[in-house]
Write an enzyme that holds these catalytic residues in place. Structure first.
Site, PDB file in Angstrom:
ATOM      1  N   THR A 151       0.848  -1.204   0.000  1.00  0.00           N
ATOM      2  CA  THR A 151       0.000   0.000   0.000  1.00  0.00           C
ATOM      3  C   THR A 151       0.875   1.242   0.000  1.00  0.00           C
ATOM      4  O   THR A 151       1.903   1.266   0.678  1.00  0.00           O
ATOM      5  CB  THR A 151      -0.855   0.013   1.294  1.00  0.00           C
ATOM      6  OG1 THR A 151      -1.691  -1.137   1.282  1.00  0.00           O
ATOM      7  CG2 THR A 151      -1.697   1.264   1.409  1.00  0.00           C
ATOM      8  N   THR A 202       1.183  -0.780   6.267  1.00  0.00           N
ATOM      9  CA  THR A 202       1.139  -1.569   5.043  1.00  0.00           C
ATOM     10  C   THR A 202       1.512  -3.007   5.399  1.00  0.00           C
ATOM     11  O   THR A 202       2.251  -3.249   6.350  1.00  0.00           O
ATOM     12  CB  THR A 202       2.085  -0.991   3.962  1.00  0.00           C
ATOM     13  OG1 THR A 202       2.083  -1.850   2.819  1.00  0.00           O
ATOM     14  CG2 THR A 202       3.504  -0.830   4.461  1.00  0.00           C
TER      15      THR A 202
HETATM   16  N1  ASP Z   1      -2.626  -3.613   3.607  1.00  0.00           N
HETATM   17  C1  ASP Z   1      -3.059  -3.973   2.283  1.00  0.00           C
HETATM   18  C2  ASP Z   1      -4.253  -4.884   2.389  1.00  0.00           C
HETATM   19  O1  ASP Z   1      -4.297  -5.730   3.262  1.00  0.00           O
HETATM   20  C3  ASP Z   1      -2.019  -4.637   1.472  1.00  0.00           C
HETATM   21  C4  ASP Z   1      -0.591  -4.187   1.689  1.00  0.00           C
HETATM   22  O2  ASP Z   1      -0.308  -3.127   2.192  1.00  0.00           O
HETATM   23  O3  ASP Z   1       0.329  -4.935   1.333  1.00  0.00           O
HETATM   24  O4  ASP Z   1      -5.128  -4.782   1.550  1.00  0.00           O
END
Ligand code: ASP
Length: 292
Positions: A151, A202
């Site tokens: 993210t 993230t």
């Molecule tokens: N946090 C995000 C999600 O779970 C994905 C990520 O940041 O890698 O959708």
């Protein structure tokens, strides 16, 4: 002191643009939105916006979050399709008394009504990768659920002391349609109180939500910890919980900035790059898992 911080190296160009805006006297909100839009519209990044990897049904579903640390109001876009800049819609929804979190068709209709750019978010490369993976899954060659599907999170503080946090992602590759991670969820994916600081996360959303990582990080700063100590504490606590439950090493990272413009970051991963912009230059820094 102005400052801006973003997750992953993909945010470097956007953080640089955001920093230039802050130096010219722009608001924290404009810096954050500009930085995130830069990542959203770049098809080279397969975890955010245009070029994001699809869900199981081949569609790209977008999540975004926004929090204004001065009004403590939020905006969020959940599981929406075809909005080129979900962060701009999340920002636009921030400030409302009600209806600040819109999902699916409701978010798409609102974006159209506001005249925001709409487009098919699937690049040929993303569709190809989806087809290949579907084929592997049908052949019984299951992949890991989480493949580091990052993210973009950006926090900024402007010359007037205003603070804002924004987030944007296309979520997990091959997720179930309708699945929502932490990114649009206030407290988990992002939190900002300009009198204390801001944090954003993230990694695997299902774990980040269990630790309510961003709110926890801001609360640690409120109790006197530095942004770096606060980030390390929330990551360590969540990993200890997973250890106690016998779940193995997690995939989650957090960034933070306090009301004085000091930065922090921590991760459960072996390497987590993040980008800071201050005093006219940007710097790519790296955090690594540290049990201490
Ligand atoms: N946090 C995000 C999600 O779970 C994905 C990520 O940041 O890698 O959708």
């Amino acid at each position: 002191m102005t400052g801006i911080i973003g997750t992953w190296e993909m945010s470097a160009q956007g953080v640089e643009k955001g920093m230039a805006l802050l130096s010219g006297g722009a608001s924290a909100g404009d810096a954050v939105e500009t930085a995130i839009r830069d990542v959203e519209e770049n098809p080279a990044f397969s975890s955010v916006g245009y070029g994001g990897l699809p869900a199981m049904d081949g569609q790209v579903y977008l999540d975004a979050g926004w929090m204004d640390g001065n009004s403590l109001r939020c905006g969020a876009v959940v599981s929406a399709r075809g909005i080129l800049h979900p962060v701009s819609l999340a920002r636009g929804l921030c400030g409302r008394e009600t209806n600040w979190m819109l999902a699916g068709e409701g978010a798409e209709a609102e974006a159209r009504q506001r005249g925001l750019a709409m487009r098919d978010m699937r690049t040929p490369e993303a569709v190809e990768k989806w087809k290949e993976t579907l084929h592997r899954q049908c052949a019984g060659m299951g992949d890991r659920v989480y493949r580091g599907h990052d993210t973009v999170c950006v926090i900024a503080r402007d010359a007037k002391g205003r603070m804002v946090v924004g987030t944007s992602t296309s979520g997990l590759f091959m997720k179930q349609p309708g699945r929502v991670g932490d990114t649009p969820v206030v407290g988990s994916g992002f939190y900002c109180d300009a009198s204390v600081g801001a944090a954003a996360a993230t990694g695997l959303g299902e774990d980040i939500m269990r630790g309510v990582l961003s709110f926890a990080c801001v609360q640690y700063m409120r109790s006197g910890l530095s942004p770096m100590e606060a980030c390390r504490s929330v990551i360590r606590t969540l990993q200890e919980t997973k250890d106690r439950l016998g779940e193995g090493q997690g995939s989650f990272s957090v960034i933070a900035m306090d009301a004085q413009g000091c930065f922090g970051a921590a991760t459960s991963e072996t390497d987590f790059p993040y980008v800071i912009g201050q005093n006219g230059s940007i710097q790519v820094c790296h955090a690594a898992w540290d049990r201490q």
